[in-house]
Design a protein around this motif. Structure first.
Motif, PDB file in Angstrom:
ATOM      1  N   GLN A  75      30.236  39.120  38.950  1.00 15.25           N
ATOM      2  CA  GLN A  75      30.179  40.047  40.555  1.00 15.25           C
ATOM      3  C   GLN A  75      29.605  41.245  40.186  1.00 15.25           C
ATOM      4  O   GLN A  75      29.190  41.458  38.961  1.00 15.25           O
ATOM      5  CB  GLN A  75      31.367  40.673  40.779  1.00 15.25           C
ATOM      6  N   GLU A  90      37.692  50.222  35.828  1.00 16.59           N
ATOM      7  CA  GLU A  90      36.696  50.279  34.588  1.00 16.59           C
ATOM      8  C   GLU A  90      37.679  49.173  33.418  1.00 16.59           C
ATOM      9  O   GLU A  90      37.614  48.600  32.339  1.00 16.59           O
ATOM     10  CB  GLU A  90      36.129  50.983  34.975  1.00 16.59           C
ATOM     11  N   GLU A  91      39.301  50.482  33.678  1.00 14.27           N
ATOM     12  CA  GLU A  91      39.402  50.081  31.873  1.00 14.27           C
ATOM     13  C   GLU A  91      40.383  48.599  32.058  1.00 14.27           C
ATOM     14  O   GLU A  91      40.594  48.183  31.331  1.00 14.27           O
ATOM     15  CB  GLU A  91      41.155  51.087  32.412  1.00 14.27           C
ATOM     16  N   ILE A  92      40.417  47.750  33.309  1.00 15.06           N
ATOM     17  CA  ILE A  92      41.367  46.044  33.443  1.00 15.06           C
ATOM     18  C   ILE A  92      39.905  45.211  33.544  1.00 15.06           C
ATOM     19  O   ILE A  92      39.567  44.237  33.106  1.00 15.06           O
ATOM     20  CB  ILE A  92      42.135  45.766  34.158  1.00 15.06           C
ATOM     21  N   MET A  93      38.587  46.150  34.260  1.00 10.18           N
ATOM     22  CA  MET A  93      37.548  45.349  34.712  1.00 10.18           C
ATOM     23  C   MET A  93      36.803  44.690  32.949  1.00 10.18           C
ATOM     24  O   MET A  93      36.338  45.174  32.435  1.00 10.18           O
ATOM     25  CB  MET A  93      36.502  45.079  35.944  1.00 10.18           C
ATOM     26  N   TYR A  94      36.363  42.843  33.220  1.00 11.24           N
ATOM     27  CA  TYR A  94      35.247  43.331  32.133  1.00 11.24           C
ATOM     28  C   TYR A  94      34.061  43.418  32.566  1.00 11.24           C
ATOM     29  O   TYR A  94      33.444  42.405  33.331  1.00 11.24           O
ATOM     30  CB  TYR A  94      35.422  41.061  31.495  1.00 11.24           C
ATOM     31  N   PHE A  96      29.904  44.128  31.609  1.00 14.72           N
ATOM     32  CA  PHE A  96      28.928  43.762  30.594  1.00 14.72           C
ATOM     33  C   PHE A  96      27.810  44.207  31.318  1.00 14.72           C
ATOM     34  O   PHE A  96      27.631  43.911  32.444  1.00 14.72           O
ATOM     35  CB  PHE A  96      28.969  42.745  29.577  1.00 14.72           C
ATOM     36  N   MET A 104      26.856  43.742  35.396  1.00 13.19           N
ATOM     37  CA  MET A 104      27.748  42.766  35.747  1.00 13.19           C
ATOM     38  C   MET A 104      28.882  43.053  35.333  1.00 13.19           C
ATOM     39  O   MET A 104      29.652  43.831  34.740  1.00 13.19           O
ATOM     40  CB  MET A 104      27.136  41.472  35.036  1.00 13.19           C
ATOM     41  N   LEU A 106      33.669  40.666  35.654  1.00 12.78           N
ATOM     42  CA  LEU A 106      34.325  39.528  36.202  1.00 12.78           C
ATOM     43  C   LEU A 106      35.807  40.017  36.820  1.00 12.78           C
ATOM     44  O   LEU A 106      35.425  40.745  37.036  1.00 12.78           O
ATOM     45  CB  LEU A 106      34.563  39.009  34.648  1.00 12.78           C
ATOM     46  N   PHE A 139      40.207  37.400  35.742  1.00 11.84           N
ATOM     47  CA  PHE A 139      40.011  38.058  34.007  1.00 11.84           C
ATOM     48  C   PHE A 139      40.230  40.274  34.842  1.00 11.84           C
ATOM     49  O   PHE A 139      39.715  40.690  35.121  1.00 11.84           O
ATOM     50  CB  PHE A 139      38.412  37.944  33.816  1.00 11.84           C
ATOM     51  N   ASP A 141      41.355  42.674  31.572  1.00  8.53           N
ATOM     52  CA  ASP A 141      41.525  42.782  30.310  1.00  8.53           C
ATOM     53  C   ASP A 141      43.070  44.363  30.382  1.00  8.53           C
ATOM     54  O   ASP A 141      42.763  44.694  29.977  1.00  8.53           O
ATOM     55  CB  ASP A 141      40.154  44.205  29.518  1.00  8.53           C
TER      56      ASP A 141
END
Lengths: 463, 463
Positions: A75, A90-94, A96, A104, A106, A139, A141
């Protein structure tokens, strides 16, 4: 499927690093492999269970008009900035950077993606309502991932999104989705409480959750066992022991529960962020109303194990089990090893008979396992119908048939077994694709010849 | 599927940022959406095509004994360090840190994963051979991603892995996989050249690639059109115009080509890295021999479009098309609008008749489109059988049926159409799951009653 050749083996020992029953039993049974905390792989047996669950979900979502699609996991950041969720998730999204330095993420969910993609599909009121869904990997985290398949960092999700001209039309579809969800859980053999709950980061409105009572759950549900009324403890003003506010017949109870699904009225939050508008009959533009509806097939699988097991292993509901039948070929008695050939022959014959009827079978053909090991594995794997082929059953001229959920076996012939499995003995054989293609070719030729003859006839008549 | 309600619309304009024909036609036809360069979403029409391709792949891989599973995309760094590929693949692998600071990667391929997971399944020679596969999303940050579905950064892959006791057994399975691959491509309507090629980062041995001649390809293949002998230009010592070294009948030609599949003998590289050993009959340990075999269903889809289109749009092979039939309901002639109701009625009736036979149909029921627009869309979407329902066909007492690949329509009844589609008119209705469950319940009850009666009988006989 021959057990001797199955990828994924049973083990007696619980995995050291798991606390959840579903994670223990599914790994011990050879259904899943753990790659790291919260990240599991589906081995062939687990994959079959997953497919059965997905088939039920597809059936019911197709029935309410859902169109299946498949969106990307990768994404772009700008898409998520439109709703501010690049930051709030942002705390659970991967998140990078790719090799070119672009940000990007996920996909942790796909509301943003769908609101953007719908820009190419929704223009006028005539294009609404619409409902699309996918079964796709998400995904997240998660800080705690200790519940096996119930809370994974990478997991499958059936996510359905609906698009409407107004809140009324959304409400109508929301009710349909609710009905479809109840059917799905029922077909999976689960009793759910439909609870009111908070919308989390999605919406400020109340939403509905589907909760299954289980000690393995991470939620608490207040529920009335008489009428089924329930609320998530987080938002409830009720407490345990209060009278049920709906039926007034029973006191409210509280129990741990697993959330197996949820449905959200999103309103226009996402469509406004993306400029997703439609023109009404007068040409006036309005933002599209959206709904979003989620079920995790993997979590569902884990939940089914949590509520359907005993000390020996899993007890799959019949339509969920990896196979319909587990044939157990037992070794011959000590000193009568010459009988082993007859036992194998009978087991192989039964295996072929069932496969010929398209019945999925796990056949324990392993030569180096004792009867005790085979029975223990069958109980661990938990297929609904266990069929024993042994020296004893050969003498009885039938097979020993036992349901995993029942205690007493019965002796029956393969014909009787087929009837129990719902196969009528004289089902007509279905044509293969090649046979069909040949028929089609023949039919077309015949038609062309007819037409040619007809033309000739007409020519003769009108020279 | 009613076209008026389809998610994904046709457009006349080519997308501005695409050069590849497959990317242009698939977006214009509403099959896919572009999220970013090299990252596409499958919309409902595209998803259906994808499923058809996946079904063919599953058929053929199941037939050679492949067991389906589903592995995680998230990959821990330490797994990839065992083979050194964390470093050698770093230019295309998405690598990042999770929230706890752990190094993670997205699976670009799954040899490492399978070699590690097989540690729980392979112990003895009795456990071999084994073959497992998945259809799962891969991630590769390709520097150039300009070929639409042919080279994506996120793409579906059917990856098959096999495990053997020695090179001989691997070679046997390799030949079987080769045969399965040829069948798959044939069923997808593609002519492939099987070329020798370099093993890239996987292996130093020669491997085999399946190349489809197409100007859109990124490879160059030297081939003999007489006997089919071919080599990838990269490794070939031959040049264009040389005599074919195999059949000697024809001169070698060179053409651009798309690699739609490849098969690799991996030997023991991966098993040695992970300590994947088996015990032979004497209890001696040896490393397992592995093979790996890939086909990208999305790339296959893109390739099919590259070699099956004309200036008007896509021409799907019959078993690949999103639907078997495209019904086109035409508007009534000017001044005879009262006939529109009859046309709609006839179209709806045909639609229902075909659905009742489980034939997937796209029904262009859009009221606001001209005949010209409808025909243009049908040619763009490219479904094999186009069936026109119009005032003219009502008068002719038949439908106007045309194959997308042919020029001349013919007039036929719905019965004749069904025969052309390979449906025999009196197919018996299949039982629903509920009916089957009911039968099973009845059968079981009957059996229990029989047993009880038998017991009573026996009691009477032996009081």
């Amino acid at each position: 499927m021959r057990q001797s050749q199955l990828f994924g083996k049973t083990t007696r020992q619980d995995p050291a690093d798991e606390v959840a029953v579903n994670a223990k039993l599914l790994q011990r049974g050879g259904f899943i492999n753990k790659t790291m905390a919260g990240v599991y792989d589906y081995l062939p047996l687990g994959f079959r269970v997953l497919k059965n669950i997905e088939t039920i979900i597809r059936d019911e979502i197709d029935a309410i008009g859902g169109q299946e699609l498949f969106l990307s996991a990768l994404q772009p950041k700008d898409r998520w900035e439109k709703t501010g969720r690049w930051k709030t998730l942002e705390e659970i999204m991967y998140q990078f950077k790719d090799h070119s330095g672009r940000d990007m993420g996920l996909g942790a969910t796909h509301e943003e993606a769908l609101a953007e993609i719908a820009l190419g599909s929704v223009f006028s009121y005539k294009d609404l309502p619409l409902a699309v869904y996918q079964i796709q990997t998400k995904f997240r985290d998660e800080p705690r991932a200790k519940s096996g398949l119930i809370r994974g960092r990478e997991f499958l999700m059936k996510d359905l999104y609906s698009f409407h001209r107004d809140e009324d039309d959304l409400a109508k579809f929301y009710d349909k989705a609710d009905e479809a969800y109840r059917k799905i859980f029922k077909r999976c053999g689960l009793t759910v409480y439909v609870t009111e709950a908070s919308g989390g980061t999605f919406t400020k409105q109340f939403t509905h959750e589907y909760q299954v009572l289980s000690e393995a759950g991470e939620d608490w549900t207040l529920y009335c066992s008489a009428c089924g009324y329930a609320q998530n403890k987080e938002i409830s003003v009720l407490k345990e022991g209060d009278d049920c506010p709906k039926c007034k017949k029973e006191k409210m109870k509280m129990g741990r529960s697993i959330e197996v699904g949820n449905i959200f009225k999103l309103g226009t939050k996402f469509s406004e962020a993306f400029g997703l508008m439609y023109s009404d009959e007068k040409g006036e533009k309005h933002p599209v109303c959206m709904g979003s509806y989620g079920i995790g097939p993997g979590r569902l699988l884990g939940t089914i194990v949590e509520v359907n097991h005993d000390e020996k292993g899993i007890i799959w509901p019949e339509h969920i089990a990896p196979c319909a039948v587990h044939i157990i070929e037992l070794p011959a008695k000590k000193g009568e090893e010459s009988k082993a050939g007859d036992i194998k022959k009978a087991a192989e014959k039964l295996y072929e008979e069932l496969l010929a009827e398209n019945i999925p079978v796990l056949y324990d053909d392993r030569a180096d396992k004792s009867a005790g090991e085979k029975f223990a594995d069958a109980d661990l794997i938990g297929i609904s119908w266990r069929v024993v082929v042994s020296q004893k059953t050969l003498e009885q001229e039938g097979f020993e048939i036992k349901k995993r959920s029942e205690k007493e076996p019965l002796i029956a012939s393969s014909k009787e077994l087929l009837r129990m499995l719902g196969v009528s003995p004289k089902r007509s054989k279905r044509k293969t694709a090649t046979e069909k293609a040949k028929d089609a070719e023949d039919a077309k030729k015949a038609l062309l010849i007819d037409k040619a003859l007809l033309k000739d006839e007409q020519k003769k008549d009108n020279p």
